[in-house]
Design a protein around this motif. Structure first.
Motif, PDB file in Angstrom:
ATOM      1  N   LEU A 196       0.830  -1.214   0.000  1.00 59.75           N
ATOM      2  CA  LEU A 196       0.000   0.000   0.000  1.00 59.75           C
ATOM      3  C   LEU A 196       0.862   1.260   0.000  1.00 59.75           C
ATOM      4  CD1 LEU A 196      -2.655  -1.299   2.528  1.00 59.75           C
ATOM      5  CD2 LEU A 196      -3.199  -0.541   0.203  1.00 59.75           C
ATOM      6  N   ASN A 197       1.946   1.248   0.782  1.00 57.60           N
ATOM      7  CA  ASN A 197       2.852   2.401   0.802  1.00 57.60           C
ATOM      8  C   ASN A 197       3.545   2.583  -0.540  1.00 57.60           C
ATOM      9  OD1 ASN A 197       3.461   4.038   3.453  1.00 57.60           O
ATOM     10  ND2 ASN A 197       2.936   1.980   4.118  1.00 57.60           N
ATOM     11  N   GLY A 198       3.937   1.462  -1.154  1.00 57.91           N
ATOM     12  CA  GLY A 198       4.562   1.542  -2.475  1.00 57.91           C
ATOM     13  C   GLY A 198       3.647   2.216  -3.483  1.00 57.91           C
ATOM     14  N   ARG A 199       2.394   1.787  -3.517  1.00 52.12           N
ATOM     15  CA  ARG A 199       1.424   2.398  -4.440  1.00 52.12           C
ATOM     16  C   ARG A 199       1.190   3.863  -4.096  1.00 52.12           C
ATOM     17  NH1 ARG A 199      -3.799  -1.218  -4.542  1.00 52.12           N
ATOM     18  NH2 ARG A 199      -4.578   0.506  -5.799  1.00 52.12           N
ATOM     19  N   ALA A 200       1.091   4.150  -2.786  1.00 50.74           N
ATOM     20  CA  ALA A 200       0.816   5.529  -2.351  1.00 50.74           C
ATOM     21  C   ALA A 200       1.956   6.476  -2.735  1.00 50.74           C
ATOM     22  CB  ALA A 200       0.594   5.557  -0.841  1.00 50.74           C
ATOM     23  N   VAL A 201       3.190   6.025  -2.566  1.00 45.62           N
ATOM     24  CA  VAL A 201       4.339   6.877  -2.922  1.00 45.62           C
ATOM     25  C   VAL A 201       4.328   7.161  -4.431  1.00 45.62           C
ATOM     26  CG1 VAL A 201       6.867   6.962  -3.049  1.00 45.62           C
ATOM     27  CG2 VAL A 201       5.755   6.214  -0.943  1.00 45.62           C
ATOM     28  N   CYS A 202       4.009   6.140  -5.227  1.00 49.05           N
ATOM     29  CA  CYS A 202       3.889   6.349  -6.681  1.00 49.05           C
ATOM     30  C   CYS A 202       2.810   7.396  -6.977  1.00 49.05           C
ATOM     31  CB  CYS A 202       3.546   5.042  -7.393  1.00 49.05           C
ATOM     32  SG  CYS A 202       4.826   3.786  -7.302  1.00 49.05           S
ATOM     33  N   CYS A 203       1.666   7.271  -6.299  1.00 52.89           N
ATOM     34  CA  CYS A 203       0.563   8.231  -6.503  1.00 52.89           C
ATOM     35  C   CYS A 203       1.013   9.652  -6.159  1.00 52.89           C
ATOM     36  CB  CYS A 203      -0.647   7.861  -5.648  1.00 52.89           C
ATOM     37  SG  CYS A 203      -1.525   6.408  -6.238  1.00 52.89           S
ATOM     38  N   MET A 204       1.747   9.794  -5.052  1.00 52.65           N
ATOM     39  CA  MET A 204       2.216  11.135  -4.662  1.00 52.65           C
ATOM     40  C   MET A 204       3.166  11.709  -5.713  1.00 52.65           C
ATOM     41  SD  MET A 204       2.539  11.354  -0.521  1.00 52.65           S
ATOM     42  CE  MET A 204       3.386   9.856  -0.072  1.00 52.65           C
ATOM     43  N   HIS A 205       4.049  10.861  -6.234  1.00 56.65           N
ATOM     44  CA  HIS A 205       4.963  11.318  -7.299  1.00 56.65           C
ATOM     45  C   HIS A 205       4.184  11.785  -8.525  1.00 56.65           C
ATOM     46  CE1 HIS A 205       9.138  10.609  -6.079  1.00 56.65           C
ATOM     47  NE2 HIS A 205       8.714   9.562  -5.394  1.00 56.65           N
ATOM     48  N   MET A 206       3.038  11.141  -8.766  1.00 62.21           N
ATOM     49  CA  MET A 206       2.234  11.493  -9.951  1.00 62.21           C
ATOM     50  C   MET A 206       1.211  12.594  -9.649  1.00 62.21           C
ATOM     51  SD  MET A 206       1.731   7.783 -11.880  1.00 62.21           S
ATOM     52  CE  MET A 206       1.097   6.816 -10.519  1.00 62.21           C
ATOM     53  N   GLY A 207       1.235  13.093  -8.386  1.00 66.95           N
ATOM     54  CA  GLY A 207       0.334  14.184  -8.029  1.00 66.95           C
ATOM     55  C   GLY A 207      -1.065  13.752  -7.619  1.00 66.95           C
ATOM     56  N   ASN A 208      -1.279  12.418  -7.474  1.00 63.42           N
ATOM     57  CA  ASN A 208      -2.619  11.916  -7.089  1.00 63.42           C
ATOM     58  C   ASN A 208      -2.688  11.767  -5.563  1.00 63.42           C
ATOM     59  OD1 ASN A 208      -2.954  11.690  -9.840  1.00 63.42           O
ATOM     60  ND2 ASN A 208      -2.537   9.495  -9.896  1.00 63.42           N
ATOM     61  N   PHE A 209      -2.758  12.897  -4.859  1.00 63.40           N
ATOM     62  CA  PHE A 209      -2.665  12.857  -3.384  1.00 63.40           C
ATOM     63  C   PHE A 209      -3.916  12.288  -2.734  1.00 63.40           C
ATOM     64  CE2 PHE A 209       0.514  15.984  -4.683  1.00 63.40           C
ATOM     65  CZ  PHE A 209       1.623  15.473  -4.027  1.00 63.40           C
ATOM     66  N   ASP A 210      -5.080  12.461  -3.367  1.00 65.92           N
ATOM     67  CA  ASP A 210      -6.312  11.898  -2.789  1.00 65.92           C
ATOM     68  C   ASP A 210      -6.248  10.370  -2.778  1.00 65.92           C
ATOM     69  OD1 ASP A 210      -7.696  14.274  -2.140  1.00 65.92           O
ATOM     70  OD2 ASP A 210      -8.233  14.555  -4.261  1.00 65.92           O
ATOM     71  N   GLU A 211      -5.810   9.791  -3.910  1.00 62.84           N
ATOM     72  CA  GLU A 211      -5.691   8.327  -3.983  1.00 62.84           C
ATOM     73  C   GLU A 211      -4.621   7.838  -2.997  1.00 62.84           C
ATOM     74  OE1 GLU A 211      -4.567   4.681  -7.052  1.00 62.84           O
ATOM     75  OE2 GLU A 211      -4.880   6.676  -7.911  1.00 62.84           O
ATOM     76  N   ALA A 212      -3.527   8.604  -2.908  1.00 62.67           N
ATOM     77  CA  ALA A 212      -2.453   8.235  -1.975  1.00 62.67           C
ATOM     78  C   ALA A 212      -2.982   8.205  -0.540  1.00 62.67           C
ATOM     79  CB  ALA A 212      -1.293   9.230  -2.088  1.00 62.67           C
TER      80      ALA A 212
END
Length: 289
Positions: free
Chosen positions: A206-222
């Motif tokens: 879950l953290n791996g996916r969340a960090v990817c989301c943050m890098h892509m600017g998807n903070f809500d999904e993160a």
């Protein structure tokens, strides 16, 4: 025909952060003596990952084989900051013993401890020769900490030649993609997405996916992914640290997560950076007061 790998699921659970599942499913019949030692090492390392240092310390006695003694050293090192110097002295003594110094588990634990100490050159002295997939994966982590993604990539190529589909090869690939950034973030996200479809969700995935989301600017999904991770483990330092960063970007309060992180993991990099920044700010205010 290759013999069946009785420890495959146990290792996989451990690599993906499913520590309780590794412990619960470790009662494996008909293991060879070497496999039984590896099984016990993974079980005790799972307890250590869950913060149960004392269990490993009390259950591994002085007659246990070298790999288990090494795991006990890791528990001693992590359990009490005042133990660190004596633990490192014992570790150095064992590493210099020609009879056991080259044991892969001992070298792995040495790498983990020296990485904690941020003594990356000393860590690499013991891990760089490789020999197991875990040692190669640890080398990737150490090189990334040193901001040497070129060396990390070389190490990843070695892992891909040994076993491209190995869980640790996939994880190392995702770590490298995150470090390189840019278009590689999407590739890292797909690796974590693939794990979440194949295996039970863990804080690590879950953290791996969340960090990817943050890098892509998807903070809500993160944020959604990180809150799910927090439900699985309310004290996981990476989840708490990532929630602090994510909430800053979302303009939400961070004090609760930061307080939890300071209480449960006062040595975490984010806690140290924030306290340094606060001290610098206070000094700056006093200089103009």
């Amino acid at each position: 025909m290759a013999a069946p790998d009785h420890l495959f699921n146990l290792r996989n659970n451990f690599y993906l952060g499913a520590y309780q599942a590794a412990i619960n499913n470790s009662d494996l019949p008909n293991l060879s003596p070497d496999d039984a030692i590896e099984r016990d090492s993974i079980v005790f390392r799972s307890y250590i990952a869950l913060g149960s240092y004392q269990l490993a310390i009390s259950e591994i006695d002085s007659s246990a084989p070298t790999p288990l003694q090494a795991v006990k050293l890791l528990a001693l090192y992590l359990s009490d900051p005042s133990n660190k110097e004596s633990t490192i002295a014992s570790l150095q003594e064992w590493l210099s013993d020609p009879a056991i110094g080259n044991n892969p588990t001992l070298r792995l634990i040495a790498g983990i401890i020296f990485m904690h100490e941020q003594d990356y050159n000393e860590a690499l002295k013991h891990t760089n020769a490789g020999g197991t997939m875990e040692l190669h994966a640890l080398n990737v982590q150490i090189f990334l900490k040193m901001h040497r993604s070129d060396y990390a990539e070389r190490q990843l190529r070695v892992m891909q030649q040994i076993d491209e589909d190995h869980t640790l090869t996939q994880l190392a690939n995702a770590w490298l993609n995150l470090a390189v950034g840019g278009s590689k973030i999407q590739e890292a996200y797909l690796i974590f997405q693939d794990f979440s479809e194949k295996y039970p969700m863990t804080s690590l995935i879950l953290n791996g996916r969340a960090v990817c989301c943050m890098h892509m600017g998807n903070f809500d999904e993160a944020e959604t992914l990180l809150l799910e991770a927090l439900n699985k483990d309310a004290k996981d330092p990476e989840t708490l640290a990532n929630l602090v960063v994510c909430n800053l970007h979302l303009g939400k309060p961070t004090s609760r997560f930061l307080s939890q992180l300071k209480l449960s993991h006062p040595d975490h990099m984010l806690v140290k950076r924030i306290s340094t920044a606060e001290e610098n700010f206070d000094r700056a205010v006093q200089s103009v007061a």
